[in-house]
Design a protein around this motif. Structure first.
Motif, PDB file in Angstrom:
ATOM      1  N   SER A  23     -13.160   3.433   1.986  1.00 21.39           N
ATOM      2  CA  SER A  23     -11.728   3.560   1.410  1.00 21.39           C
ATOM      3  C   SER A  23     -11.621   4.979   0.945  1.00 21.39           C
ATOM      4  O   SER A  23     -10.321   5.399   1.147  1.00 21.39           O
ATOM      5  CB  SER A  23     -11.673   2.418   0.506  1.00 21.39           C
ATOM      6  N   ARG A  24     -12.518   5.660   0.504  1.00 25.68           N
ATOM      7  CA  ARG A  24     -12.412   6.845  -0.040  1.00 25.68           C
ATOM      8  C   ARG A  24     -12.116   7.873   1.044  1.00 25.68           C
ATOM      9  O   ARG A  24     -11.223   8.749   1.217  1.00 25.68           O
ATOM     10  CB  ARG A  24     -13.558   7.533  -0.721  1.00 25.68           C
ATOM     11  N   MET A  25     -12.920   7.815   2.203  1.00 27.74           N
ATOM     12  CA  MET A  25     -12.724   8.560   3.314  1.00 27.74           C
ATOM     13  C   MET A  25     -11.468   8.531   4.165  1.00 27.74           C
ATOM     14  O   MET A  25     -10.553   9.336   4.394  1.00 27.74           O
ATOM     15  CB  MET A  25     -13.838   8.308   4.307  1.00 27.74           C
ATOM     16  N   TYR A  26     -10.932   7.181   4.165  1.00 28.53           N
ATOM     17  CA  TYR A  26      -9.673   6.842   4.840  1.00 28.53           C
ATOM     18  C   TYR A  26      -8.483   7.271   3.861  1.00 28.53           C
ATOM     19  O   TYR A  26      -7.594   7.858   4.321  1.00 28.53           O
ATOM     20  CB  TYR A  26      -9.512   5.245   5.101  1.00 28.53           C
ATOM     21  N   GLY A  27      -8.805   7.326   2.516  1.00 31.28           N
ATOM     22  CA  GLY A  27      -7.708   7.831   1.804  1.00 31.28           C
ATOM     23  C   GLY A  27      -7.629   9.428   1.747  1.00 31.28           C
ATOM     24  O   GLY A  27      -6.343   9.862   1.894  1.00 31.28           O
ATOM     25  N   ILE A  28      -8.670  10.093   2.026  1.00 29.26           N
ATOM     26  CA  ILE A  28      -8.592  11.621   2.283  1.00 29.26           C
ATOM     27  C   ILE A  28      -7.757  11.783   3.685  1.00 29.26           C
ATOM     28  O   ILE A  28      -7.178  12.752   3.639  1.00 29.26           O
ATOM     29  CB  ILE A  28     -10.112  11.989   2.472  1.00 29.26           C
ATOM     30  N   LEU A  29      -8.306  10.995   4.585  1.00 35.38           N
ATOM     31  CA  LEU A  29      -7.780  11.286   5.903  1.00 35.38           C
ATOM     32  C   LEU A  29      -6.329  10.782   6.291  1.00 35.38           C
ATOM     33  O   LEU A  29      -5.687  11.458   6.982  1.00 35.38           O
ATOM     34  CB  LEU A  29      -8.550  10.782   7.093  1.00 35.38           C
ATOM     35  N   THR A  30      -5.705  10.247   5.305  1.00 38.78           N
ATOM     36  CA  THR A  30      -4.368   9.778   5.413  1.00 38.78           C
ATOM     37  C   THR A  30      -3.668  10.401   4.426  1.00 38.78           C
ATOM     38  O   THR A  30      -2.417  10.115   4.214  1.00 38.78           O
ATOM     39  CB  THR A  30      -4.460   8.129   5.348  1.00 38.78           C
ATOM     40  N   ASN A  31      -4.177  11.318   3.689  1.00 35.06           N
ATOM     41  CA  ASN A  31      -3.323  11.869   2.511  1.00 35.06           C
ATOM     42  C   ASN A  31      -2.456  13.036   2.933  1.00 35.06           C
ATOM     43  O   ASN A  31      -2.809  14.086   3.558  1.00 35.06           O
ATOM     44  CB  ASN A  31      -4.542  12.502   1.742  1.00 35.06           C
ATOM     45  N   THR A  32      -1.125  12.535   2.898  1.00 31.44           N
ATOM     46  CA  THR A  32      -0.096  13.333   3.406  1.00 31.44           C
ATOM     47  C   THR A  32      -0.188  14.765   2.681  1.00 31.44           C
ATOM     48  O   THR A  32       0.358  15.846   3.343  1.00 31.44           O
ATOM     49  CB  THR A  32       1.302  12.633   3.431  1.00 31.44           C
ATOM     50  N   THR A  33      -0.266  14.574   1.484  1.00 29.25           N
ATOM     51  CA  THR A  33      -0.254  16.100   0.753  1.00 29.25           C
ATOM     52  C   THR A  33      -1.364  16.916   1.334  1.00 29.25           C
ATOM     53  O   THR A  33      -1.056  18.148   1.503  1.00 29.25           O
ATOM     54  CB  THR A  33      -0.684  15.732  -0.854  1.00 29.25           C
TER      55      THR A  33
END
Length: 455
Positions: A53-63
């Motif tokens: 979930s951390r990896m996915y959050g990084i890859l989908t972080n629009t900022t």
């Protein structure tokens, strides 16, 4: 068990000092410690289940989409020679007309390059290749010339749109939310990259003004520079200067104006900046197809490095937290005399020292997530904390013997300029930046006034 977290941090720093890749060192060392901890029964394996979930959050972080776009914008302006034209035009306009005209032009162009590229290495190398020989010919000492170029090259750390502020903004936003959860507060409020951009405006302009005051005062009192060299003032067409100055300046104003006014997020503004830089290079006909491919390759390389380090740092922070490192840091800070002020001083000292051996990206992703939630729980303002960290990292870039800006300049400076001269040259500018840190420490409003006023 908490002291295993401290051992993990020490081992990671040791592996980095051995020269291994940063991202792999962070992830590999952390996973080794986690594996040993699981076998010994001192580490909860459920922490590792949060990795996907951390990896996915990084890859989908629009900022974080702003990172490759701002990198593309900066590399494009460098490779297309737009930055070079800006420096030469400004130097011809000011040199010989005011005290320390060449030095003043270096500071002003360095400020504009910082606002357009945000890449310290590129700015120092560009300024070193173009302005260092010219300053030497005009009678400036090697110390002042090299120190000024190193100092102005690091302005990209604090003057927006800065990649360092983009990364710091994302990390501080997560830390702020974590601190609120730890305190049992559920609030949608957070700190954004735009907040840091706005907060950095006054400190950035103040730092540039302090540089200008120093170089002009130095020229007046030491008679150094153009005043010592009899030269023919070159007649420069105003149209030539304006054509080199206005387009990149207009691009910077559009990007920053969109963010400050709230009409665009930093990510959206970075897209406008990247497109504007490309159109600028096409209109000026300064970009060949080969150069464009080089720009794309360099952008991909830098972006991949940033995100790979971010993934490695995310694994490190999970394992560090699993070993109770956050509780150790919290208890250590609470035991310090002076409360939040004492804790802040210790963090600033540690970040300054780590800046000798680690890049700002590693410090942002490794150290800040560890200490920021604790500091924010102690009541510190996140915007002020972000600006203080940015200025501190900028200072560490200059400090001998390991300052990165010194290495960049040493690589392009003539062999006649000694390394010791470069080291001596940056000392006055380190003092100026330390003075700015003290000013910000005493008057936090310099960093928080504009964000509070605008937002």
């Amino acid at each position: 068990m908490e002291y295993i977290a401290l051992l993990l941090f020490v081992c990671v720093c040791g592996v980095l000092l051995l020269g291994y890749p940063v991202a792999l060192s962070l992830a590999g060392t952390s996973l080794v410690f986690a594996g040993i901890g699981i076998l010994a029964g001192s580490f909860d394996a459920s922490y590792l289940s949060a990795m996907p979930s951390r990896m996915y959050g990084i890859l989908t972080n629009t900022t974080l989409i702003a990172v490759p776009l701002f990198v593309f914008m900066g590399v494009l302006l460098e490779k297309s020679k737009i930055a070079e034209q800006l420096l030469l035009s400004m130097a011809h306009l000011l040199s010989g007309r005011i005290p320390a005209g060449m030095a003043v032009s270096v500071v002003l162009v360095g400020m504009l390059l910082a606002a357009s590229t945000g890449i310290v290495g590129a700015t120092v190398v560009t300024m070193g290749l173009l302005s260092l020989p010219s300053m030497m010919k005009k009678g400036y000492s090697p110390e002042l010339s090299s120190g000024l170029i190193c100092a102005t090259g690091t302005l990209g750390q604090i003057i927006p749109p800065s990649i360092a502020l983009v990364l710091l903004g994302d990390v501080l936003s997560n830390a702020y939310q974590q601190a609120q959860l730890d305190m049992g507060i559920f609030s949608p409020e957070s700190v954004s990259v735009g907040d840091l951009f706005v907060g950095a405006l006054i400190p950035g302009v103040l730092l540039v003004a302090m540089y200008l005051i120093y170089v002009v005062a130095n020229a007046v009192f030491t008679q150094q520079g153009e005043q010592r060299v009899e030269e023919q003032k070159q007649q420069v067409a105003i149209g030539t200067v304006l054509s080199a100055l206005i387009p990149p300046l207009l691009l910077i104003v559009i990007v920053l104006g969109a963010i400050i006014s709230g009409s665009a997020t930093p990510t959206e503004a970075s897209g406008v900046g990247a497109f504007g830089a490309l159109m600028l290079a096409i209109v000026k006909r300064t970009l060949t197809w080969a150069q464009f491919k080089l720009v794309l390759a360099e952008t991909t390389k830098i972006t991949s490095m940033v995100f790979l380090i971010l993934i490695g740092a995310s694994i490190f922070s999970l394992v560090f937290r699993g070993f109770g490192g956050e509780e150790l840091i919290h208890s250590f800070f609470e035991s310090l005399p002076g409360g939040a002020v004492g804790a802040m001083l210790i963090v600033m000292l540690v970040v300054f020292l780590l800046g000798f051996i680690l890049d700002f990206i590693e410090i942002t992703f490794v150290v800040v997530p560890i200490v920021a939630p604790v500091l924010l729980m102690m009541g510190l303002d996140p915007i002020w904390l972000g600006i203080m960290l940015a200025v501190n990292l900028q200072t560490s870039f200059l400090t001998p013997p390991f300052g990165f800006a010194l290495f960049y300049l040493r690589g392009v400076a003539a062999k006649t300029i000694q390394t010791a001269q470069i080291y001596r040259g940056v000392v006055p500018f380190i003092i100026i930046q330390l003075i700015l840190l003290v000013i910000l420490f005493v008057w936090p409003e310099l960093a928080t006034y504009l964000p509070d006023k605008i937002y």
